[in-house]
Each structure stands twice: as C-alpha cells, then as structure tokens.
Design an enzyme around this catalytic site. Structure first.
Site, mmCIF file in Angstrom:
data_model
loop_
_atom_site.group_PDB
_atom_site.id
_atom_site.type_symbol
_atom_site.label_atom_id
_atom_site.label_comp_id
_atom_site.label_asym_id
_atom_site.label_seq_id
_atom_site.Cartn_x
_atom_site.Cartn_y
_atom_site.Cartn_z
ATOM 1 N N HIS A 1 0.863 -1.180 0.000
ATOM 2 C CA HIS A 1 0.000 0.000 0.000
ATOM 3 C C HIS A 1 0.899 1.229 0.000
ATOM 4 C CE1 HIS A 1 -2.872 2.957 1.634
ATOM 5 N NE2 HIS A 1 -3.845 2.125 1.345
ATOM 6 N N ASP B 1 2.924 -4.522 8.194
ATOM 7 C CA ASP B 1 1.631 -3.858 7.992
ATOM 8 C C ASP B 1 0.567 -4.946 8.025
ATOM 9 O OD1 ASP B 1 -0.706 -2.783 6.983
ATOM 10 O OD2 ASP B 1 0.203 -1.920 5.195
ATOM 11 N N GLN C 1 -4.611 -5.651 6.571
ATOM 12 C CA GLN C 1 -5.504 -6.571 5.870
ATOM 13 C C GLN C 1 -5.507 -7.967 6.473
ATOM 14 O OE1 GLN C 1 -7.717 -5.914 3.592
ATOM 15 N NE2 GLN C 1 -7.150 -3.765 3.499
ATOM 16 N N LYS D 1 -10.851 -1.858 10.075
ATOM 17 C CA LYS D 1 -10.820 -3.079 9.268
ATOM 18 C C LYS D 1 -11.017 -4.319 10.142
ATOM 19 C CE LYS D 1 -7.642 -0.934 5.953
ATOM 20 N NZ LYS D 1 -8.539 -0.685 4.821
ATOM 21 N N CYS E 1 -4.708 2.185 -3.905
ATOM 22 C CA CYS E 1 -3.501 2.758 -3.285
ATOM 23 C C CYS E 1 -2.302 1.830 -3.427
ATOM 24 C CB CYS E 1 -3.743 3.083 -1.810
ATOM 25 S SG CYS E 1 -4.952 4.390 -1.541
#
Length: 565
Positions: free
Chosen positions: A126, A203, A206, A229, A367
């Site tokens: 991202h 990260d 997700q 999320k 993104c």
C-alpha cells in the site's frame, strides 16, 4: 486416536443481525478490505462512554476521569492479549496503520537510519508502506530496495534473500496484500532479516481480521493495524513495538501527556507508550476497538476462517467461468479478497454499474499504483469479504456481472474519428429531434437513470484516435482523460474535444462540452457547475479528494480559458 471434531459452520443469519447496517439494508456489501461494518455492541459501548463516563484520561482525580482511564487502559490490555504482546506498554494508540507507519519512519528512522543504509519494502505494498520510507530515504541518505513478484503474485523469496545484507536496517512488508490478497510468508522473512541485523515492520491492516496474530511467535519488531478493518471504529489504530526498541526511540509529536517535565531550559519525556501519544487520544475509539476484539473473539477462529475461505472459493468458482473476466494473481495463499478485470469494461464503469444494482465493491488501483504498474494494469475490481457475507451475495455479484457482460456484448462498437474531423463536425449532422444531453438528464428523476444515460451517450460518441496521446492526457484523474482545444480569435470562442477510457467520465465530459463549447473565455471561467451537479446527483464527482477526474477536467478547461481572457 480420536479424530478432531469437524468445524461447525457459523450461524450467518444470527451474526448478520448483530450489524445494523447489514441487517437493515438490501444492498450487497463486498468492500470489507476498505472498511468493515460495526456490530451493535461496538456502537453501544462507544455511546455509553459518551453518555455516562465522558472525561479526559490520566489527567484528573475525579470519578469520571478514573472511569474513562480505567476503560482506556483496559482496552490497551485487550489489544495486548489479542496479539500476544509481552507488555501493555508495547501497545501504542494511533489514528490507524498509516499514522503508525509514519511514526516508525520518523522516530525509528531518526534513531537508526543513516547515509548508506538500506530499507527494503515490496512491490505489493500500500502507498502508506512505501511513501514514508521514500521520504525517510530522502532525509537520511538511505536507499530503498524493492522485492519483486513472481508471475503468480507471490513475493519472490529468492530475490528477497539476495537483497538482504549488513546495510539493511529495516524491512517493511505487508502481512496480506490489500490488492491481491496474497498472504506473505512473514515468519520466514522476519527470520532472514534478523539474520543480517535488520528490524522488521509488518503492515497487518488486511490480515488482522482474517488471521490469528501472535507477535511473539512471529518475532517481529513492529506490527500495525487499524480498528476500522477489524469491525471497530474509524480513527483508531495500533502500533505494536518491542519494549526495548520503543524505549530507545525519540518522540515524534510533542504536546500534553507525552512529557515528564517541561521547562524553557529543556524537557524530559514519558516512557512508552505515553511518549508516543501526545494530546487527547481517541478514547471512545480505543474502547470501541476493544469491544470489536471481544466480539470477534466470541467466534471460534477456525469457524471464521473456514467461512471466509468458503466465500473466497465460491467467488473464484463462479467468477472464473464468466467470459472476458480475468482473476488477477494466483498466489499460493490468498485471504479476504478477489481482484479481477473484465475485457471492454473499465473498472470504474463496472463499479458504477454494480452500484446501481446495490452491490458495493472497490475499483481502481487500491492505493497500490506501483503494483498495478508492475502488472500492466490501470486498476482492478476488488470484491472483499467479511464475517457477515453469504454465498448468495457471491451469486448475486456473479449473476449481475453475467448480465452486464451480456448487455455489453450487444452494444455497438464505438466508432473512431480524427480530432480534426470532430472539430469540423456540424451540429446539423446530428438528428434534428435529439434533445440536448442536459435537457434529457433533467427530465430523469433519479441519479441511477442519469448514470445510465451518460454511459449510453459515451458509447455512441466516437473515440478520438489522435487525441489519445500523452501530451493531451490530464493529470489528477484516476481514469485516463484526454483534452484538447481550438480557440477562434475572430469570434473569441473556445471549442474543446475530450475523450476518456471510462464511459461514465466520458459521458459527463460530453455534458461539459455541451455546456462550455462555443462560449467566450470569460463565460467559461465564471461558470459555476456546483449547483447543477448537485441537482443532477453527480456532485460526488467534483470531490477534490480521490477525484475520478471531473474536477481535474473542469480545472483544465477553465485554465485554458484563462489564457484567452
């Protein structure tokens, strides 16, 4: 030996009743990778805080402040247990994953990154896990290295191993790709990075709602995720960092709460986590996130994962049979989402058409522009799945796509003309009884019907074969838009030509040409389209943020007019 009991399926209808927006709507929500919906218990716990114990934390001796502080710090402990961090002070509240990455880039970067050092990221990332490292490299004199992809959509582990060396100070990678759904082998990648002395940031935005996270088992140095999320509120996120590392890192924002002592001669700072939490925090957000974690943990993770994998497998099975539809990537392991493209229909147009049928999903580059450039794509359509999605929603998507493909196959092939021919095309060549496009739009009583008319209009308009060149392409548009003009000095009139690879933007462009063409420059400059586009239900296209091109088109048209005012 007894066989393990089979995983029992979730009661999806009972679960869906927990989510007010899901249970109250007939729409099909398949945009969970962007944000998940919130269960009632999360909404209620945040409401209770504001109604019954609203006060600032850590700063007063009164009862309300004590209650707020207790709930706020209990939420920190809930997160600690959720990801199996060793200590509560390893949990730092942020506004989201993006802010957490920037915090690390600034603070850890100031501590540990210098000239000649190297930072490794990947082509899957991202923008939030690319741009902060680019800026850090520019500030520090470090070099940014990028791990490429295999043809299937997995990170190239051989290339990754070759990039690692004693100059590598940080590896920043996603746990799960937000564009392909690829699950990266982060445990092995962390181990390899540590072998050369590098720190590792993951990260997890997700991954956190789909995969059990154990930061101690992973042995990562930083792990980040966002509440929204994870069925929690927006504006709250988590940065996990190793305690010793956080204690060495300098503050990145200054203000109240993060200080120990302040004088004009100098200041000293609190230990983590407060050193990194300047100002009044998002107290309700932290409390809401903790409740979302408790809600998620009330379901067996094997049940959750089995349900989501069934959704994904069903989507792959249904969509892969549609003619002209291509699923992007075939990674070894994928969770949460499915990206695809369709021949002849731009992703933005497809998202608009599906929205008219009550199906919400995401279109564009998500993104991840470097990834899409690597794949040779402008964008994809992304269907992403949550706990509350059902198999029949996948069927609804597949059936809608099938019908749209059927309709498109019967549409007329768009003709092509030259730009010069278009400039000299006379109005009388058009059917005499055809009303102006604006008049047709105003006669329709719903924005969906207007969208349909605009897209049909675009299909009937010739493509400008020599307008579609780089020198005519506008910047600031998520789709490709080309614009050129002719100024008639004798009459002081401007005439524009416009083309786009998306039907909806081209259709709106045809409306703009109808409104602007043949006007004097001063008329074009002074024309305010906001009221008209609000009346037509198209005002969202004028947004300055995440524009799909309309604002950029109008600005370019009026900038040209300024030259001849």
């Amino acid at each position: 030996m007894d066989k393990p009991a089979p995983t029992q399926p979730l009661n999806i209808e009972q679960l869906r009743a927990d989510f007010p927006l899901i249970s109250a709507s007939a729409d099909c929500y398949l945009d969970n990778a962007a944000t998940t919906q919130k269960p009632l218990c999360v909404l209620e716990v945040m409401d209770r805080y504001y109604r019954l114990s609203n006060a600032n934390v850590h700063r007063a001796a009164h009862r309300l402040s004590r209650q707020a502080t207790d709930a706020f710090e209990a939420a920190r402990q809930t997160v600690q247990q959720f990801i199996n961090a060793a200590h509560p002070d390893e949990i730092i509240w942020t506004r989201g994953t993006t802010e957490g990455i920037n915090l690390v880039a600034y603070s850890f970067g100031q501590l540990a990154i210098g000239p000649g050092d190297e930072i490794i990221t990947t082509v899957l990332e991202h923008h939030a896990n690319i741009v902060p490292w680019q800026l850090l490299a520019q500030r520090s004199g470090a070099t940014l290295r990028v791990v490429p992809l295999t043809h299937q959509g997995d990170l190239d582990q051989t290339a990754y191993a070759a990039l690692l060396n004693p100059r590598t100070k940080l590896v920043a990678i996603s746990h799960v790709s937000n564009a392909l759904g690829t699950v990266n082998p982060i445990a092995e990648m962390i181990q390899l990075a540590h072998a050369v002395g590098a720190k590792v940031l993951i990260d997890g935005a997700q991954a956190v709602s789909h995969i059990r996270i154990d930061v101690r088992a992973l042995d990562c140095d930083f792990y980040l995720f966002s509440g929204h999320k994870l069925y929690g509120p927006t504006g709250i996120g988590v940065l996990y960092g190793r305690r010793q590392l956080l204690r060495e890192m300098p503050p990145w924002q200054a203000g109240g709460e993060m200080i120990e002592r302040v004088s004009f001669e100098g200041s000293t700072f609190q230990p983590p986590p407060f050193r990194f939490e300047a100002g009044t925090p998002n107290i309700a957000g932290a409390i809401g996130l903790a409740e979302a974690i408790r809600y998620l943990d009330s379901f067996d993770i094997d049940q959750r994962q089995a349900h989501e994998q069934q959704l994904l497998a069903h989507a792959i099975q249904r969509l892969s049979t549609l003619p002209g539809l291509q699923i992007i990537g075939q990674p070894q392991q994928r969770v949460g989402l499915l990206p695809f493209i369709i021949d002849r229909i731009h992703s933005f147009d497809l998202g608009t058409l599906l929205d008219q049928q009550g199906i919400a999903l995401r279109t564009g580059h998500h993104c991840t522009q470097p990834l899409h450039q690597h794949l040779g794509l402008e964008g994809t359509i992304r269907a992403s799945f949550g706990l509350y999605n059902r198999m029949d929603e996948i069927d609804r998507l597949a059936d809608s796509l099938s019908e749209l493909l059927h309709q498109d196959s019967h549409a007329a092939t768009q003709p092509h003309i030259s730009r010069d021919a278009a400039y000299h095309q006379e109005p009388e060549q058009q059917p005499q009884d055809q009303q102006p496009l604006l008049q047709q739009l105003l006669q329709l009583d719903h924005w969906q019907a207007r969208y349909s008319l605009l897209m049909k209009t675009a299909q009937t308009q010739p493509a400008m074969i020599d307008l579609r060149q780089e020198q005519h392409q506008l910047s600031g548009c998520s789709s490709r838009v080309w614009l050129d003009y002719h100024y008639d000095a004798a009459t002081d009139r401007l005439h524009y030509q416009l083309d786009s690879d998306t039907r909806i933007i081209k259709g709106i462009g045809m409306l703009l040409l109808e409104l602007f063409n043949g006007n004097r420059p001063q008329q074009i400059i002074s024309q305010d389209l906001q009221p008209l586009f609000r009346q037509l239900g198209l005002a969202q296209h004028l947004s300055a943020s995440r524009t799909n091109g309309l604002r950029a088109i109008i600005d370019a048209i009026q900038a040209i007019a300024l030259r001849y005012r």
